[in-house]
Every structure is written in C-alpha cells, then in structure tokens.
Scaffold this active site. Sequence first.
Site, PDB file in Angstrom:
ATOM      1  N   HIS A  82       0.840  -1.189   0.000  1.00  0.00           N
ATOM      2  CA  HIS A  82       0.000   0.000   0.000  1.00  0.00           C
ATOM      3  C   HIS A  82       0.876   1.240   0.000  1.00  0.00           C
ATOM      4  O   HIS A  82       1.862   1.317   0.723  1.00  0.00           O
ATOM      5  CB  HIS A  82      -0.898   0.031   1.244  1.00  0.00           C
ATOM      6  N   ASP A 161     -15.384   2.463   7.773  1.00  0.00           N
ATOM      7  CA  ASP A 161     -14.333   3.404   7.392  1.00  0.00           C
ATOM      8  C   ASP A 161     -14.850   4.421   6.378  1.00  0.00           C
ATOM      9  O   ASP A 161     -14.540   5.601   6.466  1.00  0.00           O
ATOM     10  CB  ASP A 161     -13.120   2.662   6.821  1.00  0.00           C
ATOM     11  N   ARG A 168     -14.973  12.526   9.061  1.00  0.00           N
ATOM     12  CA  ARG A 168     -13.736  13.187   9.502  1.00  0.00           C
ATOM     13  C   ARG A 168     -13.350  14.308   8.561  1.00  0.00           C
ATOM     14  O   ARG A 168     -12.836  15.349   8.984  1.00  0.00           O
ATOM     15  CB  ARG A 168     -12.596  12.156   9.593  1.00  0.00           C
ATOM     16  N   SER A 183      -7.740   3.312   9.573  1.00  0.00           N
ATOM     17  CA  SER A 183      -8.476   3.426   8.308  1.00  0.00           C
ATOM     18  C   SER A 183      -7.733   2.686   7.190  1.00  0.00           C
ATOM     19  O   SER A 183      -8.313   1.852   6.482  1.00  0.00           O
ATOM     20  CB  SER A 183      -8.623   4.917   7.971  1.00  0.00           C
ATOM     21  N   LYS A 187      -8.624  -1.446   5.530  1.00  0.00           N
ATOM     22  CA  LYS A 187      -8.905  -1.722   4.116  1.00  0.00           C
ATOM     23  C   LYS A 187      -7.994  -2.821   3.571  1.00  0.00           C
ATOM     24  O   LYS A 187      -8.419  -3.666   2.788  1.00  0.00           O
ATOM     25  CB  LYS A 187      -8.764  -0.435   3.296  1.00  0.00           C
TER      26      LYS A 187
END
Length: 433
Positions: A82, A161, A168, A183, A187
């Site tokens: 990621h 999320d 947020r 968060s 995922k």
Amino acid sequence: MRMVDVISKKRDGKELTTEEINFFIEGYTKGIIPDYQASALAMAIFFQDMNNRERADLTMAMVNSGETIDLSAIHGIKVDKHSTGGVGDTTTLVLAPLVAALDIPVAKMSGRGLGHTGGTIDKLESVPGFHVEITKSEFIDLVNRDKVAVIGQTGNLTPADKKLYALRDVTGTVESIPLIASSIMSKKIAAGANAIVLDVKTGVGAFMKTDKDAEKLAHAMVKIGNDVGRNTMAIISDMSQPLGFAIGNALEVKEAIDTLKGEGPEDLTELVLTLGSQMVVLAKKAKTLEEARKMLVQVIKNGKALDKFKVFLKNQGGDSSIVDNPEKLPQAKYKIDVPALKGGFVSNIVADEIGIAAMILGAGRATKDDKIDLAVGLMLRKKVGYKVEKGDTLVTIYSNREDVNEVIAKIYENITISDHAQKPVLIHEIITS
Ligand code: URA
Ligand code: CA
C-alpha cells in the site's frame, strides 16, 4: 452501553475497552449512532490519542463492519503493498510482475484514481484490451496459475471506514494518527492480505508533509499490522518531487516496461527494489532484505519479470505486444517541449502541482465521473539535482489539445532552477518491525 459515556471517557483521556470500540463501530455503521456523536468521539480521539490495543481493536472493528475477501484458496502468503499516494507513482505496475516472477502470489485489488493522477487500473487500461472485470474465481485461478492478477474493487469492504472517513473530512479530524492508521490498515486486511508492505510518502506531494508525521504514521501502521497477526513492514520515501520521469497513464506503463527491463529511472528502480525486498521477505522466500534484493535484480536481468508482465497482460485480455512495441500504447497528438529559461541546477519540482498540471491535460480526474485521456501527461526530462543549460528541455508535454499555455505556466511556476541543488534522499527510513 450509552454512546455519551464512551465519548466522555475518551474526552477525559481514558482507555476504551474492546466492547466500547465495537459498540461504536457497529452502531455507527448501522446508523444507530448519529453523526454528531461519532464526530464528538473522533475529536476526542484526535486530542487524547489511542494506545496500541485500542488502535488494533478499532482496526479490526472496521474490518468486521462489512465483507472481507477470502483469499485462502490462493496458495502461499499473500503480501499486499500500500502506498499513501504520490504523483507519478508507477511502483505497483512494476512490483506486481516483478514479485510474481519469484513465485510469490500477487492478488491485487485496485481502484481508479481521483485527483492528481490515475490509479493502477487506469494505468493498466491504457494497454489495449486489458480489463479488470473478472470473476472472483477467475481471479483466484489466475493467481494460482501465474501468480499475478488485478481485480477491480468488489464487495462492501469496511463500510465503517467509508462513513467515518467522510465524517472526519468535514469535522477537522482527518489528521489523527490512530484514525488514519486504522483506516488504511482495515482496508488492506479486509482485502485479504496476510502480510503488508507500506510505502509512506513524505513531502509536499504527500498526505504526510513532514518526516516526523510520516514516521509516526508508519510506526503506528506497522504496530497495528503485527498486533493483529499480519506481518507488516514499511518504508518512508520522498515525495517532494514526482517519482520517475513519467506522469500519465500510458506514459507510466512505458516507464514500468523500461524498469522491468532494468532501464528505468533510478529513483523508481530503487523504490521498487526496496519495497519488493520487503515483500519477498514477508512472503518467506528470502531470509534477509539483501538476499531478497539479489533475487529481484536477477529476475530483471534474466527477463523473467518482463515475461511475467506479458503473461499478466494477456491473461486479462491485454495486448502483450505493447511490451516490445510500446508505440502501440495510446499516443498523444502533440508533443511540446518546455525549455529551461536559464541555466543552473533544478532545485525543486513541486510534486502535487505538477500532478495537477498532468490532470489539466486529462491524465487524472477532477471528479469521479470524469473520463481520463490515457495518452496524455508529462515526461520530466530533468529531476531535482540535475544540471541544466538554458534551452534544455525541462519537461515534454503529451497533449491531445494544441493549446497548453495553462500547463506551461504551471510547469514554470513549479520547477525552480538555482545555482546549487542536491539530489534528494529517496528512502528516508526502513521499518521492519
Ligand atoms: N487515507 C485513508 O485511507 N484513510 C485516512 O484516514 C487518511 C488517508
Ligand atoms: Ca512515474
């Protein structure tokens, strides 16, 4: 249990129990807990932080708020990568076939891009015929047979999320380490990863603007991953300037091919080898990062990585002859060189603004429904630290519109030439546990 008590407890700096965190996430996902209470808790977390146990619990509560992808039918350790997002980040296109060439399964779920540049799927779709609309079982069969496949986002992953991130965004609570870390990690875990490699970018083009914040986030995510049974490593890498030379979809596919041949930009190559080494170690194919790197360099040298890229494209309907004939990729009508107005050294290339310049050409989406022009984008000819003479090409614009004055102005505004400049350090930190 009452939400108001959970909020007050966190407001006063106390530790929330697993049950309290689950109560919040379940209730909020179902719409039983209203936005105003969720935003009060998010603000309390922003100020009071969460300890490691709370962070791990929050992550798993969000994973369990929706569907999860079961990759257990795929043999081997599924390592996912990621990136917190950068400009011209061609890494995934290179890493997927490169790591798969070492028989490590790469089962990638990817999205489309929004903002600066395209996402991995947009880039791959510039290969004629390539598509990600494959069934779950085709996806699994492909990874088992050839070790690499990419599928579009499927299923209702981490709905908690989605809701919380949107909340947020409008309540001043995005910039909280426990909230960002949970968060992102939720995922990745919901998408089925057994092990995770994180590329946390730092600099003006990045979500985290300073090294200190990037470091905090990287360490938080690595801790969460390891606490919930997903071996996780991270690096912190520079995103003060775009990565590599190419920014734009087809241009980045060409850059990925060059890199798989061992002829890619120095920074992209280094980043790919650094992240790839972590993936190889986490997949338990090598004991050390050094050994892993040697294995990766070898499959670049012997052509296996490039062959794997061809197989990957062909498996998903793509014309793999573009690898040997990149001129078959979508081509822009106009190529416009932007010359340096004076000599010296390139001292700054503002990553996000250059990304926006590419977006103006049509390489990225301003809104979700915009259509992308796969052929267009920018090729940087000089990067930070390079010497330039007056009149040297700084950037080549690839456009399907003749009028690119706005883009040229943006390029001049965001590339600085000075008397001195140094090449920036690419890898700021390597975090292995
Ligand atoms: N990216 C995410 O996915 N989540 C955050 O909270 C921030 C950035
Ligand atoms: Ca690039």
